[in-house]
Design a protein around this motif. Structure first.
Motif, PDB file in Angstrom:
ATOM      1  N   LYS A  99      17.553  27.495  56.618  1.00 13.05           N
ATOM      2  CA  LYS A  99      16.544  26.596  56.040  1.00 13.05           C
ATOM      3  C   LYS A  99      15.912  27.216  54.813  1.00 13.05           C
ATOM      4  O   LYS A  99      15.664  26.531  53.819  1.00 13.05           O
ATOM      5  N   ASP A 100      15.653  28.512  54.867  1.00 17.65           N
ATOM      6  CA  ASP A 100      15.087  29.198  53.710  1.00 17.65           C
ATOM      7  C   ASP A 100      16.065  29.174  52.538  1.00 17.65           C
ATOM      8  O   ASP A 100      15.654  29.036  51.381  1.00 17.65           O
ATOM      9  N   ALA A 101      17.370  29.289  52.818  1.00 22.95           N
ATOM     10  CA  ALA A 101      18.375  29.198  51.756  1.00 22.95           C
ATOM     11  C   ALA A 101      18.314  27.832  51.086  1.00 22.95           C
ATOM     12  O   ALA A 101      18.403  27.708  49.861  1.00 22.95           O
ATOM     13  N   GLY A 102      18.152  26.779  51.905  1.00 26.80           N
ATOM     14  CA  GLY A 102      18.043  25.434  51.345  1.00 26.80           C
ATOM     15  C   GLY A 102      16.804  25.265  50.497  1.00 26.80           C
ATOM     16  O   GLY A 102      16.847  24.658  49.412  1.00 26.80           O
ATOM     17  N   PRO A 152      25.992  29.314  66.881  1.00 24.10           N
ATOM     18  CA  PRO A 152      26.884  28.148  66.953  1.00 24.10           C
ATOM     19  C   PRO A 152      26.237  26.926  67.581  1.00 24.10           C
ATOM     20  O   PRO A 152      26.481  25.797  67.170  1.00 24.10           O
ATOM     21  N   GLU A 153      25.371  27.155  68.584  1.00 26.02           N
ATOM     22  CA  GLU A 153      24.719  26.009  69.222  1.00 26.02           C
ATOM     23  C   GLU A 153      23.818  25.260  68.249  1.00 26.02           C
ATOM     24  O   GLU A 153      23.581  24.068  68.400  1.00 26.02           O
ATOM     25  N   GLY A 154      23.306  25.986  67.270  1.00 26.91           N
ATOM     26  CA  GLY A 154      22.408  25.358  66.306  1.00 26.91           C
ATOM     27  C   GLY A 154      23.139  24.581  65.246  1.00 26.91           C
ATOM     28  O   GLY A 154      22.538  23.750  64.564  1.00 26.91           O
ATOM     29  N   LEU A 155      24.440  24.850  65.072  1.00 26.03           N
ATOM     30  CA  LEU A 155      25.194  24.151  64.037  1.00 26.03           C
ATOM     31  C   LEU A 155      25.663  22.785  64.510  1.00 26.03           C
ATOM     32  O   LEU A 155      25.575  21.802  63.790  1.00 26.03           O
ATOM     33  N   ALA A 170      20.883  20.146  50.554  1.00 27.90           N
ATOM     34  CA  ALA A 170      20.068  20.810  49.537  1.00 27.90           C
ATOM     35  C   ALA A 170      20.364  20.255  48.147  1.00 27.90           C
ATOM     36  O   ALA A 170      19.441  19.962  47.368  1.00 27.90           O
ATOM     37  N   HIS A 171      21.648  20.097  47.835  1.00 24.90           N
ATOM     38  CA  HIS A 171      22.011  19.624  46.498  1.00 24.90           C
ATOM     39  C   HIS A 171      21.586  18.169  46.301  1.00 24.90           C
ATOM     40  O   HIS A 171      21.074  17.807  45.232  1.00 24.90           O
ATOM     41  N   GLY A 172      21.801  17.335  47.312  1.00 22.39           N
ATOM     42  CA  GLY A 172      21.395  15.938  47.192  1.00 22.39           C
ATOM     43  C   GLY A 172      19.894  15.794  47.031  1.00 22.39           C
ATOM     44  O   GLY A 172      19.418  15.024  46.185  1.00 22.39           O
ATOM     45  N   LEU A 198      13.072  18.282  56.599  1.00 23.84           N
ATOM     46  CA  LEU A 198      14.350  17.573  56.703  1.00 23.84           C
ATOM     47  C   LEU A 198      15.442  18.482  57.253  1.00 23.84           C
ATOM     48  O   LEU A 198      16.239  18.071  58.106  1.00 23.84           O
ATOM     49  N   ALA A 199      15.474  19.714  56.774  1.00 23.18           N
ATOM     50  CA  ALA A 199      16.495  20.652  57.231  1.00 23.18           C
ATOM     51  C   ALA A 199      16.347  20.960  58.708  1.00 23.18           C
ATOM     52  O   ALA A 199      17.343  21.168  59.417  1.00 23.18           O
TER      53      ALA A 199
END
Length: 211
Positions: A99-102, A152-155, A170-172, A198-199
């Motif tokens: 989320k921080d990356a986004g 993996p469970e979070g993805l 993020a890009h949108g 949102l993330a």
């Protein structure tokens, strides 16, 4: 009998006295000056408004100076894109989680709108430029690293598709934000906090109870 006087040695003109036409392309950091002028033009009027001759005028140098550094308009835009991907890679590598990356991606777009616009317009760029391909790969690696740190469970999906989903979100969001299409929904809220919320609906750092 006194020796004949020799004519005084002729002094070479100093750099300040030489004709301007013989001076090298020195302008502090001319390359940086041209890039900065180009970014200002793109931010105000878009890449189509770029002219090497106009940039030379803005930088106060010969009209040949930009071509000396970038060869042509495509070379200049490619340099801008490469710089942008390098900056993006640097900020993504510092992200604490996905989320921080986004959030950092959105922040980069807001702080570097001209870079952002050029980076993702491939028809403007020299695709095989080594500086560009290297910087783009570094940015991609940084994003994939943030995705791989999520359990993996979070993805909910495999990591490759998760990377596509994270980048798309993020890009949108950044693109819609810069084009003022989110002025209504975001309003006076902090865009970064809106994106973080949102993330959180898409990715979870931890599995839900009972999952």
């Amino acid at each position: 009998m006194a020796p004949a006087q020799q004519p005084p040695a002729q002094r070479q003109p100093s750099a300040a006295q030489k004709p301007s036409s013989s001076r090298p392309y020195h302008h502090g950091d001319l390359r940086r000056a041209i890039l900065t002028a180009a970014l200002d033009v793109i931010a105000a009027d878009g890449p189509s408004a770029l002219s090497l001759r106009d940039l030379a005028r803005r930088a106060g140098v010969s009209h040949a100076a930009p071509a000396h550094h970038f060869k042509d308009r495509t070379g200049l835009l490619t340099a801008i894109a490469a710089e942008g991907f390098g900056l993006l890679a640097g900020t993504l590598h510092e992200a604490g989680d996905l989320k921080d990356a986004g959030v950092r991606y959105v922040r980069f777009a807001r702080e570097h709108p001209a870079h952002f616009q050029v980076m993702f317009t491939p028809e403007l760029l020299r695709a095989d430029d080594l500086e560009l391909t290297t910087a783009r790969a570094l940015a991609g690696d940084a994003l994939r690293g943030a995705v791989s740190a999520v359990r993996p469970e979070g993805l909910g999906i495999d990591s490759r598709l998760a990377g596509v989903a994270a980048w798309s979100l993020a890009h949108g969001f950044a693109t819609l934000l810069l084009s003022h299409n989110l002025d209504g929904p975001v309003g006076d809220k902090d865009p970064e906090e809106v994106f973080r919320a949102l993330a959180a609906t898409l990715f979870r750092s931890e599995p839900r109870d009972g999952a």
